[in-house]
Design a protein around this motif. Sequence first.
Motif, PDB file in Angstrom:
ATOM      1  N   ILE A 184      22.383 -11.721  50.344  1.00  0.00           N
ATOM      2  CA  ILE A 184      23.731 -12.272  50.304  1.00  0.00           C
ATOM      3  C   ILE A 184      23.848 -13.371  49.261  1.00  0.00           C
ATOM      4  O   ILE A 184      24.850 -13.449  48.531  1.00  0.00           O
ATOM      5  CB  ILE A 184      24.133 -12.784  51.697  1.00  0.00           C
ATOM      6  N   CYS A 185      22.828 -14.215  49.143  1.00  0.00           N
ATOM      7  CA  CYS A 185      22.866 -15.283  48.137  1.00  0.00           C
ATOM      8  C   CYS A 185      22.956 -14.710  46.725  1.00  0.00           C
ATOM      9  O   CYS A 185      23.697 -15.228  45.879  1.00  0.00           O
ATOM     10  CB  CYS A 185      21.624 -16.169  48.263  1.00  0.00           C
ATOM     11  N   ARG A 186      22.207 -13.654  46.461  1.00  0.00           N
ATOM     12  CA  ARG A 186      22.227 -13.067  45.114  1.00  0.00           C
ATOM     13  C   ARG A 186      23.565 -12.385  44.828  1.00  0.00           C
ATOM     14  O   ARG A 186      24.066 -12.435  43.704  1.00  0.00           O
ATOM     15  CB  ARG A 186      21.079 -12.079  44.953  1.00  0.00           C
ATOM     16  N   MET A 187      24.153 -11.748  45.838  1.00  0.00           N
ATOM     17  CA  MET A 187      25.443 -11.098  45.635  1.00  0.00           C
ATOM     18  C   MET A 187      26.581 -12.119  45.567  1.00  0.00           C
ATOM     19  O   MET A 187      27.569 -11.904  44.862  1.00  0.00           O
ATOM     20  CB  MET A 187      25.709 -10.105  46.768  1.00  0.00           C
ATOM     21  N   ALA A 188      26.424 -13.230  46.274  1.00  0.00           N
ATOM     22  CA  ALA A 188      27.489 -14.229  46.329  1.00  0.00           C
ATOM     23  C   ALA A 188      27.420 -15.227  45.184  1.00  0.00           C
ATOM     24  O   ALA A 188      28.450 -15.594  44.598  1.00  0.00           O
ATOM     25  CB  ALA A 188      27.441 -14.975  47.659  1.00  0.00           C
ATOM     26  N   MET A 189      26.187 -15.686  44.846  1.00  0.00           N
ATOM     27  CA  MET A 189      26.064 -16.791  43.887  1.00  0.00           C
ATOM     28  C   MET A 189      24.956 -16.581  42.867  1.00  0.00           C
ATOM     29  O   MET A 189      24.587 -17.508  42.148  1.00  0.00           O
ATOM     30  CB  MET A 189      25.827 -18.101  44.642  1.00  0.00           C
ATOM     31  N   SER A 190      24.362 -15.373  42.835  1.00  0.00           N
ATOM     32  CA  SER A 190      23.299 -15.055  41.869  1.00  0.00           C
ATOM     33  C   SER A 190      22.104 -15.989  41.987  1.00  0.00           C
ATOM     34  O   SER A 190      21.518 -16.415  40.999  1.00  0.00           O
ATOM     35  CB  SER A 190      23.831 -15.071  40.430  1.00  0.00           C
ATOM     36  N   THR A 191      21.736 -16.339  43.208  1.00  0.00           N
ATOM     37  CA  THR A 191      20.560 -17.171  43.421  1.00  0.00           C
ATOM     38  C   THR A 191      19.794 -16.642  44.618  1.00  0.00           C
ATOM     39  O   THR A 191      20.348 -16.041  45.529  1.00  0.00           O
ATOM     40  CB  THR A 191      20.951 -18.644  43.657  1.00  0.00           C
ATOM     41  N   ARG A 192      18.462 -16.845  44.604  1.00  0.00           N
ATOM     42  CA  ARG A 192      17.625 -16.403  45.716  1.00  0.00           C
ATOM     43  C   ARG A 192      16.524 -17.432  45.949  1.00  0.00           C
ATOM     44  O   ARG A 192      16.457 -18.450  45.256  1.00  0.00           O
ATOM     45  CB  ARG A 192      17.021 -15.017  45.452  1.00  0.00           C
ATOM     46  N   CYS A 193      15.638 -17.155  46.921  1.00  0.00           N
ATOM     47  CA  CYS A 193      14.543 -18.077  47.233  1.00  0.00           C
ATOM     48  C   CYS A 193      13.482 -17.998  46.143  1.00  0.00           C
ATOM     49  O   CYS A 193      12.442 -17.360  46.317  1.00  0.00           O
ATOM     50  CB  CYS A 193      13.919 -17.739  48.584  1.00  0.00           C
ATOM     51  N   SER A 194      13.739 -18.593  45.017  1.00  0.00           N
ATOM     52  CA  SER A 194      12.757 -18.585  43.931  1.00  0.00           C
ATOM     53  C   SER A 194      13.065 -19.756  43.020  1.00  0.00           C
ATOM     54  O   SER A 194      14.141 -20.336  43.059  1.00  0.00           O
ATOM     55  CB  SER A 194      12.825 -17.268  43.143  1.00  0.00           C
ATOM     56  N   GLY A 195      12.112 -20.095  42.183  1.00  0.00           N
ATOM     57  CA  GLY A 195      12.336 -21.196  41.274  1.00  0.00           C
ATOM     58  C   GLY A 195      12.148 -22.542  41.951  1.00  0.00           C
ATOM     59  O   GLY A 195      11.908 -22.644  43.143  1.00  0.00           O
ATOM     60  N   SER A 196      12.278 -23.596  41.176  1.00  0.00           N
ATOM     61  CA  SER A 196      12.001 -24.930  41.706  1.00  0.00           C
ATOM     62  C   SER A 196      13.078 -25.413  42.664  1.00  0.00           C
ATOM     63  O   SER A 196      12.809 -26.167  43.592  1.00  0.00           O
ATOM     64  CB  SER A 196      11.874 -25.928  40.536  1.00  0.00           C
ATOM     65  N   ASN A 198      14.978 -23.543  44.732  1.00  0.00           N
ATOM     66  CA  ASN A 198      14.877 -22.839  46.014  1.00  0.00           C
ATOM     67  C   ASN A 198      16.206 -22.894  46.779  1.00  0.00           C
ATOM     68  O   ASN A 198      16.252 -23.175  47.969  1.00  0.00           O
ATOM     69  CB  ASN A 198      13.764 -23.457  46.857  1.00  0.00           C
ATOM     70  N   ASP A 199      17.293 -22.609  46.057  1.00  0.00           N
ATOM     71  CA  ASP A 199      18.635 -22.770  46.636  1.00  0.00           C
ATOM     72  C   ASP A 199      18.849 -21.918  47.875  1.00  0.00           C
ATOM     73  O   ASP A 199      19.396 -22.382  48.875  1.00  0.00           O
ATOM     74  CB  ASP A 199      19.700 -22.417  45.584  1.00  0.00           C
ATOM     75  N   ALA A 200      18.457 -20.635  47.794  1.00  0.00           N
ATOM     76  CA  ALA A 200      18.716 -19.735  48.917  1.00  0.00           C
ATOM     77  C   ALA A 200      17.964 -20.170  50.170  1.00  0.00           C
ATOM     78  O   ALA A 200      18.466 -20.043  51.285  1.00  0.00           O
ATOM     79  CB  ALA A 200      18.350 -18.296  48.551  1.00  0.00           C
ATOM     80  N   GLU A 201      16.758 -20.676  49.983  1.00  0.00           N
ATOM     81  CA  GLU A 201      15.982 -21.151  51.142  1.00  0.00           C
ATOM     82  C   GLU A 201      16.666 -22.358  51.777  1.00  0.00           C
ATOM     83  O   GLU A 201      16.748 -22.463  53.005  1.00  0.00           O
ATOM     84  CB  GLU A 201      14.566 -21.523  50.698  1.00  0.00           C
ATOM     85  N   GLU A 202      17.191 -23.250  50.944  1.00  0.00           N
ATOM     86  CA  GLU A 202      17.891 -24.423  51.481  1.00  0.00           C
ATOM     87  C   GLU A 202      19.156 -23.994  52.207  1.00  0.00           C
ATOM     88  O   GLU A 202      19.496 -24.518  53.271  1.00  0.00           O
ATOM     89  CB  GLU A 202      18.230 -25.407  50.357  1.00  0.00           C
TER      90      GLU A 202
END
Length: 508
Positions: A184-196, A198-202
């Motif tokens: 859902i994060c990638r479809m909604a805001m183009s972000t996922r649990c990755s990178g420094s 970590n937006d989707a995890e938060e």
Amino acid sequence: MFYYLLFFVWFFTAFLVHYFIKTFLKPACQVHLPPSPPSLPLIGHLHLIGSVLPKSFQDLARHYGPLMQIRLGAATCVIASNAAVAKEIFKTQELNFSSRPEFGSSEYFIYRGSRFVTAQYGDYWRFMKKLCMTRLLAVPQLDKFTDIRDQEKVKLVESVMSCAKEGKLCDLSSEFTIYTNNTICRMAMSTRCSGSDNDAEEIKQLIKTCLALAGKLSVGDILGPLKIFDFSSTGKKLVGALKKYDRLVERIITEHEEKAVKGAVVERKDLMDILLEIYNDPAAEIRLSKNDIKSFLLDIFFAGTDTTSAAMQWAMGELINCPRAFNKLRDEINTVVGNNRLIKESDVQNLPYLRAVIRETLRLHPSAPLIIRECAEDCKVNGSIVKAKTRVLVNVYAVMRDPESWTNPDEFMPERFMESSKEKIGEHQMEFKGQNFRYLPFGSGRRGCPGASIAMLVMHAAVGALVQCFDWKVEDGDKVDLSPGSGFAAEMAHPLVCYPVKHMNLFN
């Protein structure tokens, strides 16, 4: 404390006087309200309610009928429990029941007035529903993200495979939540649990916190006026979590806007791109605010992450407890897909038993077991008067387990949804559009769930892949504990934790 005590004494006295007048000085002519169990002062019917609300309401409906009035402390509601009454509410008198009441945590919601899910039936709600159906959640938009959903499904299988290789337990509740949240994060805001960052995890943690706090506050409705004192500080905690979410999404909005200013080419627009496009369109039918955007995305996370994860847990739990159905599904997947690739979304149309498994799971374990509406004007339902502003709960858990509508209603029988089944409605096979009023996993009518399509895409592929690739062993005993969780929720009482055993490894 003195003023709290003084207020409580005043409130208790006023309540007793009100109860006395209402009980012993009734006028001769009474409006024919829905039947109601005997109640107690102050607590109403709380003494009759167990921890699993839909099940408690179902048990009471067996004694007091398919439309009854229940009082939980200071909160009164009318509960519908069979298909005939659901049809009256969702179809015959749909316009009168097209709004949803504010309850529980509404006064602590920082986007109050911007919520699509709980918006009153009016211009804003109609605009957002049209936007969902034509752009945000329309099939062409969902099709643009097929590869994203496929990537997240592969990551899910790889994560479970690592548990299988190490011979350790796999917490499917956590795996499914990460899978749905990332998707859902990638479809909604183009972000996922990755990178420094970590937006989707938060976001996942914030949504989990908000849901837990909002659930506690919804129980506070039974306190009536006393809930404004927020004795446990739950309201303040919810505001704090929502403000953290607000700051995070504000940053992501800024990143999207900066890309647009720089003229960056967007290969495919995510939900936020579309919402910002409307936000910046002076000719839009309704001008959206940034709070509207943030609130809509929050509703998507609320409605799509934990509920979809819970539905997949129920599906796997039912399949593990029913080896016959599990093996039948695996045989179908092997026949249609083969053993040299992972199941894809495009395969689902050729997998009728997989579709039947998901349908049967949602019948037994609907993601929203209680659908709440508000009556706009006094009306008659099932022979009783429902007053304006009354909260009405349609207990779809009870509707979809009604023995008058279903054969062996509490048994997991995917075969009932196969084309050859006699258990159909009229001449039409069961569907998700809410026109078959004994089957309402996503509600019905104007306020039916607009995200049903994406939920089904995510569920079929994931459940099919885990059946295709793994056998499953329960940690303690042969059966998964399928006890339902407490409150309004649809999740299991205990997380689904099992040993995955590699059956097929497609990643060598």
